[in-house]
Design a protein around this motif. Structure first.
Motif, PDB file in Angstrom:
ATOM      1  N   THR A  33     -30.504 -42.825 -24.599  1.00  0.00           N
ATOM      2  CA  THR A  33     -30.842 -44.412 -24.818  1.00  0.00           C
ATOM      3  C   THR A  33     -29.123 -45.964 -24.445  1.00  0.00           C
ATOM      4  O   THR A  33     -30.053 -46.997 -23.625  1.00  0.00           O
ATOM      5  CB  THR A  33     -30.565 -44.504 -26.148  1.00  0.00           C
ATOM      6  OG1 THR A  33     -29.462 -44.819 -27.048  1.00  0.00           O
ATOM      7  CG2 THR A  33     -31.939 -44.078 -26.603  1.00  0.00           C
ATOM      8  N   ASP A  34     -27.903 -45.670 -23.558  1.00  0.00           N
ATOM      9  CA  ASP A  34     -27.059 -46.142 -23.484  1.00  0.00           C
ATOM     10  C   ASP A  34     -27.124 -46.474 -21.919  1.00  0.00           C
ATOM     11  O   ASP A  34     -27.722 -48.000 -22.147  1.00  0.00           O
ATOM     12  CB  ASP A  34     -25.693 -45.636 -23.435  1.00  0.00           C
ATOM     13  CG  ASP A  34     -25.199 -45.087 -24.927  1.00  0.00           C
ATOM     14  OD1 ASP A  34     -25.636 -45.453 -26.084  1.00  0.00           O
ATOM     15  OD2 ASP A  34     -24.751 -44.210 -24.575  1.00  0.00           O
ATOM     16  N   GLU A  37     -30.563 -48.977 -23.085  1.00  0.00           N
ATOM     17  CA  GLU A  37     -29.972 -50.631 -23.803  1.00  0.00           C
ATOM     18  C   GLU A  37     -29.615 -51.028 -22.261  1.00  0.00           C
ATOM     19  O   GLU A  37     -29.618 -52.379 -22.688  1.00  0.00           O
ATOM     20  CB  GLU A  37     -29.439 -49.907 -24.663  1.00  0.00           C
ATOM     21  CG  GLU A  37     -29.979 -49.698 -25.504  1.00  0.00           C
ATOM     22  CD  GLU A  37     -29.064 -49.499 -27.115  1.00  0.00           C
ATOM     23  OE1 GLU A  37     -27.647 -49.601 -27.470  1.00  0.00           O
ATOM     24  OE2 GLU A  37     -29.928 -48.881 -27.742  1.00  0.00           O
ATOM     25  N   SER A  38     -27.728 -50.678 -22.178  1.00  0.00           N
ATOM     26  CA  SER A  38     -27.870 -51.422 -20.645  1.00  0.00           C
ATOM     27  C   SER A  38     -28.814 -51.871 -19.291  1.00  0.00           C
ATOM     28  O   SER A  38     -28.888 -53.390 -19.392  1.00  0.00           O
ATOM     29  CB  SER A  38     -26.831 -50.619 -19.847  1.00  0.00           C
ATOM     30  OG  SER A  38     -26.857 -51.098 -19.242  1.00  0.00           O
TER      31      SER A  38
END
Length: 92
Positions: A33-34, A37-38
């Motif tokens: 998810t990083d 999200e980025s």
């Protein structure tokens, strides 16, 4: 305009009953998810970076002038501008 003085918000951690400060635990994010999200936040971060800086001293100066009645204020005109910006309110 440029910011004449800036302050960085800080986070303080209250001590627990034992006297030791403990950081708040962040919820665990699912794997991968990083990057999502980025990618999702990148346009918002770019838009924020593109916003003009402001002069806090000038804002305070204008606020004082308005409070003293030295700066004209037309509430009807402001209401009309808000209404024009947000629409007539007749949208369903």
């Amino acid at each position: 305009m440029k910011i004449s003085s800036a302050s960085t918000p800080s986070v303080s951690i209250a001590p627990q009953a034992g006297g030791a400060a403990a950081p708040a635990a962040a919820p665990a994010a699912p794997a991968g998810t990083d990057a999502l999200e980025s990618a999702v936040l990148q346009p918002a971060q770019n838009a924020i970076k593109a916003l003009p800086d402001f002069d806090a001293a000038r804002v305070a100066e204008l606020r004082d002038a308005l409070a003293k009645g030295e700066l004209p204020f037309d509430a009807g005109r402001l209401a009309g501008l808000i209404q024009r910006f947000h629409g007539s309110g007749n949208k369903a």
